[in-house]
Scaffold this motif. Structure first.
Motif, PDB file in Angstrom:
ATOM      1  N   VAL A 335     -18.664  43.342  -1.841  1.00 39.02           N
ATOM      2  CA  VAL A 335     -17.786  42.169  -1.728  1.00 39.02           C
ATOM      3  C   VAL A 335     -18.213  40.953  -2.500  1.00 39.02           C
ATOM      4  CG1 VAL A 335     -16.509  40.515  -0.023  1.00 39.02           C
ATOM      5  CG2 VAL A 335     -17.192  42.691   0.600  1.00 39.02           C
ATOM      6  N   VAL A 336     -17.184  40.135  -3.180  1.00 36.11           N
ATOM      7  CA  VAL A 336     -17.686  39.060  -4.153  1.00 36.11           C
ATOM      8  C   VAL A 336     -17.940  38.088  -3.176  1.00 36.11           C
ATOM      9  CG1 VAL A 336     -16.948  37.715  -5.787  1.00 36.11           C
ATOM     10  CG2 VAL A 336     -16.311  39.843  -5.992  1.00 36.11           C
ATOM     11  N   ARG A 337     -19.345  37.401  -3.298  1.00 39.26           N
ATOM     12  CA  ARG A 337     -19.624  36.418  -2.425  1.00 39.26           C
ATOM     13  C   ARG A 337     -20.200  35.322  -3.193  1.00 39.26           C
ATOM     14  NH1 ARG A 337     -17.825  38.036   2.783  1.00 39.26           N
ATOM     15  NH2 ARG A 337     -18.644  40.259   3.666  1.00 39.26           N
ATOM     16  N   PRO A 338     -20.101  34.047  -2.384  1.00 41.15           N
ATOM     17  CA  PRO A 338     -21.002  33.010  -3.044  1.00 41.15           C
ATOM     18  C   PRO A 338     -22.440  33.022  -2.649  1.00 41.15           C
ATOM     19  CG  PRO A 338     -19.717  32.162  -0.810  1.00 41.15           C
ATOM     20  CD  PRO A 338     -19.369  33.693  -1.128  1.00 41.15           C
ATOM     21  N   LEU A 339     -23.305  32.628  -3.519  1.00 39.79           N
ATOM     22  CA  LEU A 339     -24.748  32.910  -3.439  1.00 39.79           C
ATOM     23  C   LEU A 339     -25.595  31.677  -3.567  1.00 39.79           C
ATOM     24  CD1 LEU A 339     -25.300  36.067  -5.680  1.00 39.79           C
ATOM     25  CD2 LEU A 339     -24.579  35.902  -3.181  1.00 39.79           C
ATOM     26  N   ASP A 530      -9.471  40.853  -4.556  1.00 40.04           N
ATOM     27  CA  ASP A 530     -10.909  41.252  -4.382  1.00 40.04           C
ATOM     28  C   ASP A 530     -12.145  41.158  -5.566  1.00 40.04           C
ATOM     29  OD1 ASP A 530     -10.264  43.433  -5.890  1.00 40.04           O
ATOM     30  OD2 ASP A 530     -10.271  44.906  -4.378  1.00 40.04           O
ATOM     31  N   THR A 531     -11.543  40.582  -6.737  1.00 33.91           N
ATOM     32  CA  THR A 531     -12.386  40.256  -7.651  1.00 33.91           C
ATOM     33  C   THR A 531     -12.745  38.812  -7.607  1.00 33.91           C
ATOM     34  OG1 THR A 531     -10.625  39.512  -9.300  1.00 33.91           O
ATOM     35  CG2 THR A 531     -11.060  41.761  -9.273  1.00 33.91           C
ATOM     36  N   ARG A 532     -12.524  38.012  -6.412  1.00 33.20           N
ATOM     37  CA  ARG A 532     -12.976  36.691  -6.655  1.00 33.20           C
ATOM     38  C   ARG A 532     -13.389  36.596  -4.926  1.00 33.20           C
ATOM     39  NH1 ARG A 532      -8.273  32.905  -8.313  1.00 33.20           N
ATOM     40  NH2 ARG A 532      -6.933  34.638  -7.554  1.00 33.20           N
ATOM     41  N   THR A 645     -27.831  43.935  -0.469  1.00 37.30           N
ATOM     42  CA  THR A 645     -27.701  44.660  -1.909  1.00 37.30           C
ATOM     43  C   THR A 645     -26.625  43.854  -2.605  1.00 37.30           C
ATOM     44  OG1 THR A 645     -27.958  46.874  -0.635  1.00 37.30           O
ATOM     45  CG2 THR A 645     -26.865  46.894  -2.801  1.00 37.30           C
ATOM     46  N   MET A 646     -27.296  43.378  -3.566  1.00 37.32           N
ATOM     47  CA  MET A 646     -26.433  42.121  -4.454  1.00 37.32           C
ATOM     48  C   MET A 646     -26.567  42.639  -5.734  1.00 37.32           C
ATOM     49  SD  MET A 646     -27.536  38.659  -2.637  1.00 37.32           S
ATOM     50  CE  MET A 646     -27.925  38.738  -0.693  1.00 37.32           C
ATOM     51  N   THR A 647     -25.430  42.137  -6.669  1.00 38.84           N
ATOM     52  CA  THR A 647     -25.590  42.283  -7.980  1.00 38.84           C
ATOM     53  C   THR A 647     -24.828  40.715  -8.278  1.00 38.84           C
ATOM     54  OG1 THR A 647     -24.162  44.186  -7.493  1.00 38.84           O
ATOM     55  CG2 THR A 647     -24.795  43.908  -9.612  1.00 38.84           C
ATOM     56  N   ALA A 648     -25.630  40.058  -9.077  1.00 38.54           N
ATOM     57  CA  ALA A 648     -25.161  38.837  -9.815  1.00 38.54           C
ATOM     58  C   ALA A 648     -23.949  38.855 -10.575  1.00 38.54           C
ATOM     59  CB  ALA A 648     -26.288  37.913 -10.064  1.00 38.54           C
ATOM     60  N   SER A 649     -23.160  37.984 -10.864  1.00 39.17           N
ATOM     61  CA  SER A 649     -22.193  38.155 -11.980  1.00 39.17           C
ATOM     62  C   SER A 649     -21.898  36.576 -12.458  1.00 39.17           C
ATOM     63  CB  SER A 649     -20.637  38.571 -11.202  1.00 39.17           C
ATOM     64  OG  SER A 649     -20.249  37.569 -10.315  1.00 39.17           O
TER      65      SER A 649
END
Length: 649
Positions: A335-339, A530-532, A645-649
C-alpha cells in the motif's frame, strides 16, 4: 462542558530551544492613544478579547530569520476609507486621517476599532493607514528594512511623501528598504494605501473563505494590515531569506539568500543543540550547499526536537532553527503510504479555519492562537490542516515546537461563485490567463516563504475545485512547479474532487462518513487510486447547536445553522456520532488503504456549529477520554497494518 486546559508547554522543557534575540528588541513604539480608538463590541468575544490592549503582538514576527535589533510598529494607527483605486494618486500626506485603528487587525473586526462592518454589509475596498516612527540613533549608518507580515490585498507604501514600494497578495510577508526615504532623528511618516476587492465584481484572486456576502461556510472578510509591522537595521549586503532542510540522515541543505542576489560571498553557519555547538560550516551565498550534523535527534510529533542555527554574513547575524526529519511516500506491505523518517505515519488532524470572532483573521494574541493547537495536541491529534488560509509565522513555529504536522492549503480563488450572463444564464467565475498567472506567482510565494518549517508535511493546491480551471488540468503543471520549489514534501494537488491523477494523494471528501482508500465512493469524489496515498481530506462535519452566548450573534449566520450536514440535539448524541464515525474510519484503516484523515473542524465559525470547540473557545464539545481513545485507536490500527516491509518512491 469545561474548556480543555492542556499543559503542552511542559513538553517543551529541556529542548534547549530559545527565542534568540527575543530580549534585545527595541521597546515598542508607544503610539499616542487618541480618544478615537476603542475596540468595538464583537458579536462574540473570546477569553483573550480584553487582553489585546494597544500594543498587540509584541513577539518578533519572523522566527526563522530573526535579528536582535528591531522595533515593533504595531499599535494604534490612523485610518480612513478611500473612495476608489484612483485615490492612490492623491495621498493625504501630512494629514490626520479620520479615525484610529489597531494594527495588526482586520478592518472588519471589532478589535480594529474601525468599522465592525463585515456583518453589517458594508465594504472596505479602499483604505488609507498612517503612523509615524523614529529610527533609534544607534542604528545610524545601517540600512533600514520596513517589514509587513501580511496586508490584504494590495499595498502601496509611502514613507515621508515618497513611494517606497508596492505588494500584491494578502497572505505573504514583504520587506522594503526605506533607508533613502528616512529623516535621521526625526519622526517619519508611514502611509499605506490598501486595495482589497475580495470577491467584488469580476475579481478572481486568492481569498480562501472570505466573502463580501457571508453565508454559512463562507465568512466575514479581512481587509487591511492584519499581521505585524516592524523595522530593523541591516548591513548593505544582508541575509534576505534562509532555505533550510534537515533530513533524517543529518544532512543540512541550505541556501542563504542575500540582498546582493547576483553576487556570491561567504556565510558562516553554526548549529546548536541548546548551548552546545554540534556543527559549523562556511558556505556560499545565493546557491545551495550541504553539510552534515552527526547523529541528530530526529523531529517527529512524538519528539519535536529542534536545533538553533546562527548565520553570519559580514556584520549581519540572524537566528533560525530546524528539525531533522524526512517526509516521503513509499509502498508498505503493498500500500502506498506517507512516510516520516522512513516509517509509515498515519496523519490525523482537524480542518483548521483560523477565524476568530473578535479578530476575524487576526488571532487576538499569540496565547489564543497557540491555545487551539495545544487543545489538538492534548487530544492526540498529530496533524492540522491549515484550510485555505496562511497564518503568521509564529503559528508554524508553534507547530514545530508542539510536534503537529501541517498540511498547508493554498488559499482558494473565488469559491463556488458565478456571474449572470446577458442571456439570463450564468457561468462559474474562474480565473482568466492573467489571474491564473497571479495565482501561480502567489503559490510560489507560499512555498518559498514556508518551506523551511519542519512541521509542514504536505502542500494542497486546489480545494474542492474552487478556482480550478476545468477546460484543462492546471494542477499537473502546478504540481511540477511545487515539486521543483520543494522536493522534500508531499503534494495533495486536488483535495476533494476534480481529481485527474496529479500529486501524491487520492483524496476523498465525504460527509458525514468516511470513504478513505476504500472500494466504494460517492460521485462527487473519485474512486481510490492505489498508485497514490489514500486519504480522507475532510469528513465529520456533524454539528451541535448551542445557546446564544456561544454563537456568532448575527441573524443571517444563525439562520444558516440548519445547513450543517447533521445536527445532533445534545452533546451526548454528538459524542456518540463522533465515536461512530471515528470507529468507521478505524475499520477502513484496518481493512483498506486509509493513510490519514481530517476531521471537520477545530472550532465553530460564524454559522457553522461543527467544531470541537465553540467559536468563542469557551465550550468544548468533546468527551476527552472517548476522543483520546478513538484517536489512539486509529494509530494502533495503522501500526497493525505494517510489518515494516517498505519501498521508498
Amino acid at each position: 462542558m469545561r474548556l480543555l486546559r492542556n499543559t503542552i508547554f511542559s513538553l517543551l522543557v529541556g529542548t534547549g530551544l530559545a527565542y534568540p534575540g527575543s530580549d534585545n528588541r527595541q521597546a515598542p513604539v508607544k503610539h499616542p492613544r487618541a480618544a478615537g480608538y476603542a475596540p468595538k463590541e464583537p458579536p462574540l468575544t473570546t477569553p483573550w478579547t480584553d487582553k489585546v490592549g494597544t500594543d498587540p503582538w509584541p513577539e518578533y514576527p519572523r522566527p526563522q530569520l530573526q535579528r536582535a535589533q528591531w522595533q515593533n510598529l504595531n499599535g494604534v494607527w490612523q485610518y480612513q476609507n478611500a473612495s476608489s483605486l484612483d485615490a492612490v494618486q492623491s495621498p493625504p500626506f501630512g494629514q490626520d486621517l479620520a479615525q484610529e485603528v489597531l494594527i495588526p487587525s482586520c478592518l472588519e473586526s471589532a478589535l480594529s476599532g474601525g468599522h465592525t462592518i463585515g456583518i453589517q454589509g458594508s465594504y472596505t475596498l479602499y483604505s488609507w493607514f498612517s503612523t509615524s516612527f523614529k529610527v533609534p540613533s544607534d542604528w545610524n549608518g545601517q540600512d533600514i528594512l520596513l517589514n509587513f507580515g501580511a496586508v490584504d490585498y494590495e499595498a502601496t507604501v509611502f514613507v515621508n511623501g515618497k513611494k517606497a514600494g508596492f505588494h500584491r497578495g494578502g497572505y505573504f510577508r514583504f520587506s522594503l528598504d526605506v533607508t533613502r526615504f528616512l529623516k535621521a532623528g526625526q519622526e517619519n511618516e508611514l502611509l499605506v494605501f490598501v486595495h482589497d476587492p475580495t470577491d467584488d465584481g469580476d475579481y478572481v484572486i486568492p481569498i480562501g473563505k472570505q466573502t463580501l456576502r457571508p453565508s454559512h461556510i463562507f465568512y466575514t472578510p479581512c481587509s487591511g494590515i492584519w499581521q505585524s509591522v516592524w523595522i530593523e537595521p541591516v548591513s548593505t549586503n544582508h541575509v534576505s531569506q534562509l532555505d533550510i532542510d534537515g533530513n533524517m540522515d543529518g544532512q543540512l541543505n541550505m541556501t542563504v539568500h542575500t540582498s546582493a542576489a547576483n553576487t556570491t560571498s561567504s556565510a558562516l553557519v553554526v548549529v546548536k543543540d541548546g548551548d552546545n555547538v554540534v556543527a559549523t560550516h562556511r558556505g556560499p551565498t545565493n546557491q545551495p550547499f550541504q553539510f552534515k550534523v552527526n547523529s541528530p535527534s530526529l523531529w517527529s510529533p512524538d519528539s519535536p526536537k529542534l536545533y538553533n542555527i546562527t548565520v553570519t554574513l559580514g556584520k549581519d547575524k540572524v537566528q533560525s532553527y530546524t528539525g531533522f526529519r524526512t517526509i516521503a511516500k513509499g509502498t508498505v506491505d503493498g500500500v502506498v503510504r506517507p512516510l516520516l523518517n522512513g516509517e509509515f505515519i498515519f496523519m490525523f488532524g482537524t480542518l483548521d479555519q483560523g477565524f476568530w470572532p473578535d479578530g476575524i483573521y487576526t488571532p487576538p494574541t499569540k496565547e489564543a492562537m497557540v491555545y487551539d493547537l495545544e487543545m489538538l495536541k492534548g487530544l492526540g491529534f498529530n496533524m492540522v490542516r491549515k484550510h485555505i488560509k496562511v497564518e503568521n509565522d509564529l503559528f508554524y513555529r508553534a507547530c514545530d515546537e508542539l510536534g503537529l504536522l501541517v498540511i498547508q492549503d493554498m488559499p482558494a480563488m473565488r469559491p463556488l461563485q458565478s456571474k449572470a450572463l446577458p442571456n439570463c444564464g450564468s457561468e462559474t467565475l474562474l480565473p482568466d490567463e492573467a489571474q491564473q498567472a497571479e495565482f501561480t506567482r502567489q503559490l510560489e510565494s507560499l512555498i518559498n516563504q514556508h518551506k523551511s518549517f519542519p512541521s509542514i508535511a504536505a502542500w494542497i493546491i486546489y480545494n474542492e475545485g474552487w478556482g480550478q480551471i476545468t477546460s484543462y488540468y492546471p494542477e499537473f503543471e502546478l504540481t511540477e512547479l511545487v515539486r521543483q520549489l520543494d522536493p522534500t514534501r508531499l503534494i495533495d494537488s486536488t483535495t476533494g474532487w476534480y481529481d485527474h491523477g496529479a500529486g501524491d494523494f487520492s483524496d476523498n471528501h465525504h460527509y458525514s462518513d468516511p470513504q478513505c482508500g476504500t472500494p466504494f465512493y460517492s460521485t462527487a469524489s473519485s474512486p481510490y487510486d492505489d498508485t497514490r496515498i489514500g486519504f480522507q481530506g475532510e469528513f465529520g462535519g456533524i454539528g451541535n447547536n448551542v445557546s446564544i452566548e456561544h454563537l456568532w450573534n448575527d441573524q443571517a449566520a444563525i439562520n444558516s445553522i440548519n445547513q450543517t450536514y447533521e445536527l445532533d440535539l445534545s452533546l451526548e448524541a454528538w459524542n456518540y456520532r463522533s465515536h461512530v464515525l471515528l470507529s468507521e474510519l478505524q475499520n477502513q484503516v484496518r481493512l483498506y488503504a486509509c493513510s490519514g484523515g481530517v476531521w471537520t473542524q477545530t472550532t465553530d465559525v460564524e454559522g457553522e456549529v461543527n467544531g470541537l470547540m465553540t467559536y468563542d473557545r469557551r465550550l468544548s464539545r468533546v468527551d476527552e477520554d472517548q476522543w483520546k481513545a478513538d484517536i489512539q485507536g486509529l494509530y494502533d490500527a495503522a501500526a497493525a497494518r505494517t510489518n515494516k516491509t517498505m519501498t521508498a518512491s
